[in-house]
Design a protein around this motif. Structure first.
Motif, PDB file in Angstrom:
ATOM      1  N   LEU A   1      -9.373   0.928 -15.634  1.00  0.00           N
ATOM      2  CA  LEU A   1     -10.493  -0.205 -15.771  1.00  0.00           C
ATOM      3  C   LEU A   1      -9.791  -1.538 -16.376  1.00  0.00           C
ATOM      4  O   LEU A   1      -8.916  -1.615 -17.132  1.00  0.00           O
ATOM      5  CB  LEU A   1     -11.588   0.382 -16.828  1.00  0.00           C
ATOM      6  CG  LEU A   1     -12.064   1.839 -16.612  1.00  0.00           C
ATOM      7  CD1 LEU A   1     -12.901   2.407 -17.511  1.00  0.00           C
ATOM      8  CD2 LEU A   1     -12.656   2.006 -15.421  1.00  0.00           C
ATOM      9  N   GLY A   2     -10.653  -2.241 -16.010  1.00  0.00           N
ATOM     10  CA  GLY A   2     -10.212  -3.652 -16.551  1.00  0.00           C
ATOM     11  C   GLY A   2     -10.213  -4.704 -15.366  1.00  0.00           C
ATOM     12  O   GLY A   2     -10.798  -4.702 -14.557  1.00  0.00           O
ATOM     13  N   TRP A   3      -9.702  -5.819 -15.756  1.00  0.00           N
ATOM     14  CA  TRP A   3      -9.595  -7.204 -15.083  1.00  0.00           C
ATOM     15  C   TRP A   3      -8.388  -7.183 -14.078  1.00  0.00           C
ATOM     16  O   TRP A   3      -7.206  -6.778 -14.182  1.00  0.00           O
ATOM     17  CB  TRP A   3      -9.604  -8.287 -15.954  1.00  0.00           C
ATOM     18  CG  TRP A   3     -10.520  -8.512 -16.847  1.00  0.00           C
ATOM     19  CD1 TRP A   3     -10.623  -8.184 -18.413  1.00  0.00           C
ATOM     20  CD2 TRP A   3     -11.997  -9.012 -16.481  1.00  0.00           C
ATOM     21  NE1 TRP A   3     -11.794  -8.499 -18.923  1.00  0.00           N
ATOM     22  CE2 TRP A   3     -12.756  -8.772 -17.841  1.00  0.00           C
ATOM     23  CE3 TRP A   3     -12.723  -9.276 -15.541  1.00  0.00           C
ATOM     24  CZ2 TRP A   3     -14.048  -9.361 -17.680  1.00  0.00           C
ATOM     25  CZ3 TRP A   3     -14.015  -9.780 -15.266  1.00  0.00           C
ATOM     26  CH2 TRP A   3     -14.584  -9.662 -16.628  1.00  0.00           C
ATOM     27  N   VAL A   4      -8.880  -7.783 -13.043  1.00  0.00           N
ATOM     28  CA  VAL A   4      -7.935  -8.731 -11.788  1.00  0.00           C
ATOM     29  C   VAL A   4      -8.044 -10.081 -11.852  1.00  0.00           C
ATOM     30  O   VAL A   4      -9.201 -10.458 -11.811  1.00  0.00           O
ATOM     31  CB  VAL A   4      -8.280  -7.937 -10.563  1.00  0.00           C
ATOM     32  CG1 VAL A   4      -7.362  -8.263  -9.383  1.00  0.00           C
ATOM     33  CG2 VAL A   4      -8.155  -6.259 -10.529  1.00  0.00           C
ATOM     34  N   GLN A   5      -7.081 -10.706 -12.195  1.00  0.00           N
ATOM     35  CA  GLN A   5      -7.072 -12.262 -12.287  1.00  0.00           C
ATOM     36  C   GLN A   5      -6.052 -13.017 -11.615  1.00  0.00           C
ATOM     37  O   GLN A   5      -5.099 -12.689 -11.138  1.00  0.00           O
ATOM     38  CB  GLN A   5      -6.983 -12.579 -13.889  1.00  0.00           C
ATOM     39  CG  GLN A   5      -8.077 -11.969 -14.812  1.00  0.00           C
ATOM     40  CD  GLN A   5      -7.900 -12.549 -16.195  1.00  0.00           C
ATOM     41  OE1 GLN A   5      -6.883 -12.106 -16.764  1.00  0.00           O
ATOM     42  NE2 GLN A   5      -8.847 -13.395 -16.569  1.00  0.00           N
ATOM     43  N   SER A   6      -6.834 -14.195 -11.358  1.00  0.00           N
ATOM     44  CA  SER A   6      -5.673 -15.130 -10.645  1.00  0.00           C
ATOM     45  C   SER A   6      -6.406 -16.548 -10.819  1.00  0.00           C
ATOM     46  O   SER A   6      -7.627 -16.608 -10.717  1.00  0.00           O
ATOM     47  CB  SER A   6      -5.596 -14.829  -8.937  1.00  0.00           C
ATOM     48  OG  SER A   6      -4.701 -15.857  -8.466  1.00  0.00           O
ATOM     49  N   THR A   7      -5.430 -17.558 -10.689  1.00  0.00           N
ATOM     50  CA  THR A   7      -6.080 -18.992 -10.396  1.00  0.00           C
ATOM     51  C   THR A   7      -5.939 -19.289  -9.228  1.00  0.00           C
ATOM     52  O   THR A   7      -4.701 -19.258  -8.439  1.00  0.00           O
ATOM     53  CB  THR A   7      -5.358 -19.854 -11.613  1.00  0.00           C
ATOM     54  OG1 THR A   7      -5.457 -19.402 -12.916  1.00  0.00           O
ATOM     55  CG2 THR A   7      -5.723 -21.282 -11.510  1.00  0.00           C
ATOM     56  N   ILE A   8      -6.931 -19.955  -8.756  1.00  0.00           N
ATOM     57  CA  ILE A   8      -6.867 -20.280  -7.192  1.00  0.00           C
ATOM     58  C   ILE A   8      -7.343 -21.803  -6.948  1.00  0.00           C
ATOM     59  O   ILE A   8      -8.258 -22.488  -7.518  1.00  0.00           O
ATOM     60  CB  ILE A   8      -7.795 -19.393  -6.457  1.00  0.00           C
ATOM     61  CG1 ILE A   8      -7.202 -17.978  -6.206  1.00  0.00           C
ATOM     62  CG2 ILE A   8      -8.051 -20.115  -4.911  1.00  0.00           C
ATOM     63  CD1 ILE A   8      -8.131 -17.067  -5.598  1.00  0.00           C
ATOM     64  N   GLU A   9      -6.702 -22.549  -5.904  1.00  0.00           N
ATOM     65  CA  GLU A   9      -7.034 -23.807  -5.669  1.00  0.00           C
ATOM     66  C   GLU A   9      -7.359 -23.784  -4.173  1.00  0.00           C
ATOM     67  O   GLU A   9      -6.763 -22.750  -3.606  1.00  0.00           O
ATOM     68  CB  GLU A   9      -5.831 -24.711  -5.820  1.00  0.00           C
ATOM     69  CG  GLU A   9      -5.251 -24.927  -7.325  1.00  0.00           C
ATOM     70  CD  GLU A   9      -6.345 -25.584  -8.181  1.00  0.00           C
ATOM     71  OE1 GLU A   9      -7.287 -26.387  -7.866  1.00  0.00           O
ATOM     72  OE2 GLU A   9      -6.042 -25.530  -9.379  1.00  0.00           O
ATOM     73  N   LEU A  10      -8.206 -24.767  -3.563  1.00  0.00           N
ATOM     74  CA  LEU A  10      -8.717 -24.588  -2.325  1.00  0.00           C
ATOM     75  C   LEU A  10      -7.605 -25.307  -1.409  1.00  0.00           C
ATOM     76  O   LEU A  10      -7.872 -25.414  -0.051  1.00  0.00           O
ATOM     77  CB  LEU A  10      -9.985 -25.204  -2.115  1.00  0.00           C
ATOM     78  CG  LEU A  10     -11.020 -24.347  -2.673  1.00  0.00           C
ATOM     79  CD1 LEU A  10     -12.487 -24.972  -2.448  1.00  0.00           C
ATOM     80  CD2 LEU A  10     -11.098 -23.092  -2.124  1.00  0.00           C
ATOM     81  N   THR A  11      -6.450 -25.752  -1.929  1.00  0.00           N
ATOM     82  CA  THR A  11      -5.534 -26.489  -1.024  1.00  0.00           C
ATOM     83  C   THR A  11      -4.861 -25.558  -0.025  1.00  0.00           C
ATOM     84  O   THR A  11      -5.014 -25.980   1.272  1.00  0.00           O
ATOM     85  CB  THR A  11      -4.423 -26.878  -1.923  1.00  0.00           C
ATOM     86  OG1 THR A  11      -4.959 -27.915  -2.940  1.00  0.00           O
ATOM     87  CG2 THR A  11      -3.577 -27.959  -1.185  1.00  0.00           C
ATOM     88  N   GLU A  12      -4.622 -24.533  -0.218  1.00  0.00           N
ATOM     89  CA  GLU A  12      -3.884 -23.423   0.590  1.00  0.00           C
ATOM     90  C   GLU A  12      -4.982 -23.048   1.661  1.00  0.00           C
ATOM     91  O   GLU A  12      -4.765 -23.042   2.896  1.00  0.00           O
ATOM     92  CB  GLU A  12      -3.566 -22.247  -0.162  1.00  0.00           C
ATOM     93  CG  GLU A  12      -2.924 -21.009   0.783  1.00  0.00           C
ATOM     94  CD  GLU A  12      -1.752 -21.694   1.424  1.00  0.00           C
ATOM     95  OE1 GLU A  12      -1.068 -20.767   2.403  1.00  0.00           O
ATOM     96  OE2 GLU A  12      -1.030 -22.792   0.967  1.00  0.00           O
ATOM     97  N   LEU A  13      -6.295 -22.934   1.248  1.00  0.00           N
ATOM     98  CA  LEU A  13      -7.341 -22.760   2.366  1.00  0.00           C
ATOM     99  C   LEU A  13      -7.518 -23.591   3.308  1.00  0.00           C
ATOM    100  O   LEU A  13      -7.594 -23.443   4.555  1.00  0.00           O
ATOM    101  CB  LEU A  13      -8.580 -22.391   1.607  1.00  0.00           C
ATOM    102  CG  LEU A  13     -10.011 -22.085   2.572  1.00  0.00           C
ATOM    103  CD1 LEU A  13     -10.811 -20.998   1.669  1.00  0.00           C
ATOM    104  CD2 LEU A  13     -10.753 -23.358   2.723  1.00  0.00           C
ATOM    105  N   LYS A  14      -7.365 -24.890   2.704  1.00  0.00           N
ATOM    106  CA  LYS A  14      -7.666 -26.134   3.662  1.00  0.00           C
ATOM    107  C   LYS A  14      -6.536 -26.239   4.675  1.00  0.00           C
ATOM    108  O   LYS A  14      -6.671 -26.550   5.867  1.00  0.00           O
ATOM    109  CB  LYS A  14      -7.836 -27.398   2.979  1.00  0.00           C
ATOM    110  CG  LYS A  14      -9.167 -27.496   2.245  1.00  0.00           C
ATOM    111  CD  LYS A  14      -9.353 -28.665   1.111  1.00  0.00           C
ATOM    112  CE  LYS A  14     -10.540 -28.516   0.346  1.00  0.00           C
ATOM    113  NZ  LYS A  14     -10.634 -29.683  -0.610  1.00  0.00           N
ATOM    114  N   LYS A  15      -5.390 -26.011   4.026  1.00  0.00           N
ATOM    115  CA  LYS A  15      -4.125 -26.107   5.007  1.00  0.00           C
ATOM    116  C   LYS A  15      -4.327 -24.972   6.216  1.00  0.00           C
ATOM    117  O   LYS A  15      -3.948 -25.223   7.297  1.00  0.00           O
ATOM    118  CB  LYS A  15      -2.972 -25.992   4.104  1.00  0.00           C
ATOM    119  CG  LYS A  15      -1.590 -25.911   4.913  1.00  0.00           C
ATOM    120  CD  LYS A  15      -0.418 -25.451   4.030  1.00  0.00           C
ATOM    121  CE  LYS A  15       0.906 -25.328   4.702  1.00  0.00           C
ATOM    122  NZ  LYS A  15       1.977 -25.232   3.712  1.00  0.00           N
ATOM    123  N   ILE A  16      -4.604 -23.706   5.862  1.00  0.00           N
ATOM    124  CA  ILE A  16      -4.711 -22.866   6.741  1.00  0.00           C
ATOM    125  C   ILE A  16      -5.731 -23.041   7.898  1.00  0.00           C
ATOM    126  O   ILE A  16      -5.471 -22.832   9.016  1.00  0.00           O
ATOM    127  CB  ILE A  16      -4.890 -21.541   5.969  1.00  0.00           C
ATOM    128  CG1 ILE A  16      -3.690 -20.971   5.197  1.00  0.00           C
ATOM    129  CG2 ILE A  16      -5.232 -20.316   7.025  1.00  0.00           C
ATOM    130  CD1 ILE A  16      -3.940 -19.787   4.389  1.00  0.00           C
TER     131      ILE A  16
END
Length: 278
Positions: A243-258
């Motif tokens: 039980l507990g958290w799954v975490q990450s910091t995300i920017e949309l730069t990679e999404l736009k590139k793909i």
């Protein structure tokens, strides 16, 4: 933006489930200045008994204490929240399995009712699942605009229906949140494969928060492995068990590139999916 998925082991005790979510939000690790999106799993406030127990705690949208309680937590901890699912009364005597998206003041930005109901046979202790006896299927897709990107909403069994996710992408989704309570049997076989496939097809970030473990003295068992998957299909973060958290910091730069490098939306020669109304 910081994304946090909560893996739960919810029971039939609404107060205990709510207290667990409250405690986990209190313990949530946060990066200063980063907006926070929290995703809770399916049936986060009631799980593991007979599906008809959902009827006993359901009410309409305006009067739902469950909705109010989760919205209050979003406000108290100043997080955007995909609030798992809660039962909301439908006109035919059943309930919708509804997911709400709250902003950090507790206001409702949007909601989604589960489209595909889990009426299947599984080789586990429950064996036969018939969600349609209790739940009413939704009639719409949902993509919600937020300051950090557009969030499409789906729930659990929906993951097996790629047309829904293509529709969410065409409606502008950058992220797709998937509150879930996948069975252990089906999760072990298909969970990760399905999530990665949908992420690659849609070129969206997938935020899949799942229930985990044995519920209510083993009457139900869920798979877990809550995960964040990027638009290239890479697992950015996951929690397989516990039980507990799954975490990450995300920017949309990679999404736009793909999307720029492989413009599948422009190349697709098939008509856009059209939702069949019941």
């Amino acid at each position: 933006m910081q994304i946090s998925l909560l893996q739960c082991q919810s029971s039939k005790d609404v107060a205990a489930n709510l207290a667990f979510i409250d405690l986990q939000l209190k313990l949530l690790t946060r990066q200063e200045g980063e907006p926070q999106l929290v995703v809770l799993p399916e049936c986060c406030l009631m799980f593991g008994g007979h599906e008809q127990q959902q009827l006993a705690i359901a009410s309409d949208d305006n009067n739902s204490e469950l909705k109010h309680s989760l919205a209050e937590l979003a406000y108290q901890y100043q997080v955007y929240m995909v609030a798992g699912t809660i039962p909301i009364t439908a006109e035919d005597g059943r309930v919708y399995s509804r997911s709400y998206l709250f902003d950090d003041t507790g206001d409702t930005l949007g909601s989604y009712d589960k489209l595909h109901l889990f009426d299947v046979e599984v080789a586990d202790n429950t064996k036969s699942y018939r969600e349609s006896d209790t739940f009413c299927p939704g009639e719409r897709i949902t993509v919600v605009n937020t300051p950090f990107g557009n969030i499409g909403l789906a729930i659990c069994y929906d993951i097996r229906f790629p047309e829904l996710f293509r529709a969410l992408r065409l409606a502008g989704a950058d992220f797709i949140a998937l509150p879930s309570a996948f069975t252990k049997v089906t999760g072990e076989a298909h969970w990760q494969t399905l999530i990665q496939a949908r992420a690659i097809e849609t070129q969206c970030y997938f935020l899949a928060a799942d229930q985990w473990g044995q519920h209510n003295q083993g009457s139900r068992e869920t798979w877990g492995q809550s995960m964040i998957v990027d638009p290239w299909g890479r697992v950015v973060a996951e929690r397989k068990t516990g039980l507990g958290w799954v975490q990450s910091t995300i920017e949309l730069t990679e999404l736009k590139k793909i999307r720029q490098q492989i413009p599948v939306v422009l190349h697709n020669r098939f008509a856009a999916p059209d939702l069949i109304k019941n």
